[in-house]
Design an enzyme around this catalytic site. Structure first.
Site, PDB file in Angstrom:
ATOM      1  N   ARG A   1       4.037   2.398  -2.449  1.00  0.00           N
ATOM      2  CA  ARG A   1       4.462   2.871  -3.914  1.00  0.00           C
ATOM      3  C   ARG A   1       4.749   1.773  -4.774  1.00  0.00           C
ATOM      4  O   ARG A   1       5.348   0.877  -4.184  1.00  0.00           O
ATOM      5  CB  ARG A   1       5.385   3.928  -3.934  1.00  0.00           C
ATOM      6  CG  ARG A   1       4.906   5.270  -3.391  1.00  0.00           C
ATOM      7  CD  ARG A   1       3.936   5.715  -4.436  1.00  0.00           C
ATOM      8  NE  ARG A   1       3.516   7.308  -3.888  1.00  0.00           N
ATOM      9  CZ  ARG A   1       2.568   7.590  -3.018  1.00  0.00           C
ATOM     10  NH1 ARG A   1       1.968   6.537  -2.366  1.00  0.00           N
ATOM     11  NH2 ARG A   1       2.162   8.905  -2.657  1.00  0.00           N
TER      12      ARG A   1
ATOM     13  N   GLY B   1      -5.879   3.876  -0.295  1.00  0.00           N
ATOM     14  CA  GLY B   1      -5.254   3.993   0.766  1.00  0.00           C
ATOM     15  C   GLY B   1      -5.873   4.990   1.628  1.00  0.00           C
ATOM     16  O   GLY B   1      -6.267   4.735   2.721  1.00  0.00           O
TER      17      GLY B   1
ATOM     18  N   HIS C   1      -5.564   2.224  -5.810  1.00  0.00           N
ATOM     19  CA  HIS C   1      -5.055   3.188  -4.823  1.00  0.00           C
ATOM     20  C   HIS C   1      -5.980   3.839  -3.963  1.00  0.00           C
ATOM     21  O   HIS C   1      -6.192   5.032  -3.821  1.00  0.00           O
ATOM     22  CB  HIS C   1      -4.090   4.154  -5.464  1.00  0.00           C
ATOM     23  CG  HIS C   1      -3.028   4.642  -4.881  1.00  0.00           C
ATOM     24  ND1 HIS C   1      -1.760   5.183  -5.524  1.00  0.00           N
ATOM     25  CD2 HIS C   1      -2.984   5.330  -3.519  1.00  0.00           C
ATOM     26  CE1 HIS C   1      -1.006   5.824  -4.440  1.00  0.00           C
ATOM     27  NE2 HIS C   1      -1.753   5.788  -3.435  1.00  0.00           N
TER      28      HIS C   1
ATOM     29  N   GLU D   1       1.655   3.346 -12.135  1.00  0.00           N
ATOM     30  CA  GLU D   1       0.014   3.335 -12.052  1.00  0.00           C
ATOM     31  C   GLU D   1      -0.301   4.657 -12.759  1.00  0.00           C
ATOM     32  O   GLU D   1       0.511   5.892 -12.669  1.00  0.00           O
ATOM     33  CB  GLU D   1      -0.481   3.135 -10.744  1.00  0.00           C
ATOM     34  CG  GLU D   1       0.114   4.452  -9.702  1.00  0.00           C
ATOM     35  CD  GLU D   1      -0.398   4.386  -8.357  1.00  0.00           C
ATOM     36  OE1 GLU D   1      -0.198   3.326  -7.727  1.00  0.00           O
ATOM     37  OE2 GLU D   1      -1.337   5.393  -7.984  1.00  0.00           O
TER      38      GLU D   1
ATOM     39  N   THR E   1       0.895  -1.324   0.103  1.00  0.00           N
ATOM     40  CA  THR E   1       0.153   0.282  -0.088  1.00  0.00           C
ATOM     41  C   THR E   1       0.909   1.320  -0.039  1.00  0.00           C
ATOM     42  O   THR E   1       0.460   2.191   0.369  1.00  0.00           O
ATOM     43  CB  THR E   1      -0.781  -0.022   1.290  1.00  0.00           C
ATOM     44  OG1 THR E   1      -0.273  -0.144   2.450  1.00  0.00           O
ATOM     45  CG2 THR E   1      -1.993  -0.937   1.248  1.00  0.00           C
TER      46      THR E   1
HETATM   47  C1  DGY Z   1      -0.214   9.116   0.044  1.00  0.00           C
HETATM   48  O1  DGY Z   1      -1.071  10.222   0.488  1.00  0.00           O
HETATM   49  O2  DGY Z   1       0.913   9.156  -0.310  1.00  0.00           O
HETATM   50  C2  DGY Z   1      -1.083   8.071  -0.309  1.00  0.00           C
HETATM   51  O3  DGY Z   1      -0.617   7.210  -1.101  1.00  0.00           O
HETATM   52  C3  DGY Z   1      -2.514   8.409  -0.979  1.00  0.00           C
HETATM   53  O4  DGY Z   1      -3.490   7.299  -0.850  1.00  0.00           O
END
Ligand code: DGY
Length: 311
Positions: A236, A285, A283, A265, A234
């Site tokens: 990168r 998260g 994505h 992506e 989750t």
């Molecule tokens: C971030 O803020 O870097 C996250 O990947 C967003 O979901």
């Protein structure tokens, strides 16, 4: 009218419109649209999202730029060193997305190991014949070790969650100093990769993408995981070798891969779509209403502060 703040996107919640009442010279224009390109020349602040890679050439085209605000904790899409060299501040959104991101990592882990998507598809297909002793079995998690790469807030929050499931967290981080990490549920050892990987029934990535972590896990590293191990990302894309992971899934060596982020992506390697034992999310998260509102607020507060304090 001149543009002082140039945003590629509306944000969730009231923060951006409140910022616009304070700084009326705010233009919303899609990333790299003609309007965005020409407004760079006068912009003092940029609002971007993680899918807007800003280049050094953009900085050159923006001679008045004082601050870039990104709606993300990650800043790998920004030319950080060039910003530092020019005294351009970067405002990101750490802290407010910790729980949401740890939750989505846990979602991937449970969906993968308990075969949620397959079970759901079976019920919806109308073909389910009823309970069976060996139907859609997956590995148990309690009593197993979970390797966590990254001991920042999201890594710690994920450790707390898997600890609550009865797993034993193990950490690796860029510090590499050994010792222990306190994650809320107790202490966990900080180990070199060579010790952590062979013990990790689950490996979850929570480190930023930097020059140090790009390509951190190559094929040989992934082969050190125990047979049947599950990999969750989750953080990168670009931190582990996707081709190697797909080969190890095909051969049965890896038990599963759960991804919220991908190299390149939103285009992803089409092999992922055919790969067995995967859960693939777009994505998500930080995708809760409260989190996105808090991120927007943090970004806009930081931007207003930078615009009023920077020379
Ligand atoms: C971030 O803020 O870097 C996250 O990947 C967003 O979901």
């Amino acid at each position: 009218m001149s543009t002082r703040i140039l945003s590629t996107s509306p944000l969730v919640g009231p923060a951006l419109s409140e910022l616009a009442t304070r700084f009326p010279d705010l233009l919303l224009a899609p990333f790299r649209s003609p309007a965005w390109n020409s407004a760079l020349a006068e912009a003092e602040a940029l609002v971007v999202v993680l899918s807007n890679p800003i280049t050094e050439a953009d900085l050159t085209a923006a001679p008045h730029l004082k601050v870039i605000g990104t709606l993300s904790v990650g800043v790998n899409h920004l030319p950080v060193a060039a910003c530092q060299a020019r005294g351009i501040a970067i405002v990101s959104t750490p802290g407010v997305l910790t729980d949401a991101t740890a939750d989505i990592a846990l979602t991937l882990l449970l969906a993968l190991t308990r075969r949620v998507a397959e079970g759901e598809a079976l019920v919806r297909s109308g073909q389910w014949q009823g309970w069976a002793p060996d139907q859609l079995l997956g590995p148990a998690l309690a009593g197993k070790a979970c390797g966590i790469l990254g001991s920042g807030p999201i890594g710690l929050a994920f450790a707390h969650r898997v600890w609550a499931l009865g797993m034993t967290p193990l950490f690796w981080d860029r510090d590499g100093s050994g010792g222990t990490v306190y994650f809320g549920g107790g202490q966990a050892p900080r180990l070199p990769l060579a010790e952590l990987l062979p013990r990790s029934a689950v490996l979850s990535l929570h480190c930023p993408l930097t020059e140090q972590t790009r390509g951190l896990l190559d094929r040989a590293h992934l082969e050190q995981l125990p047979a049947g191990a599950v990999l969750i990302n989750t953080a990168r894309g670009g931190i582990f070798d996707e081709h190697a992971a797909m080969d190890l899934l095909d051969s049965g060596r890896l038990g599963g891969v759960g991804l919220d982020v991908y190299e390149g992506e939103p285009k992803l390697n089409p092999r992922w779509l055919q790969a067995p034992r995967t859960v693939l999310l777009p994505h998500l998260g930080s995708a809760t209403v409260e989190t996105r509102e808090a991120m927007a607020q943090m970004l806009c507060d930081g931007l207003a502060k930078a615009l009023t304090t920077c020379r």
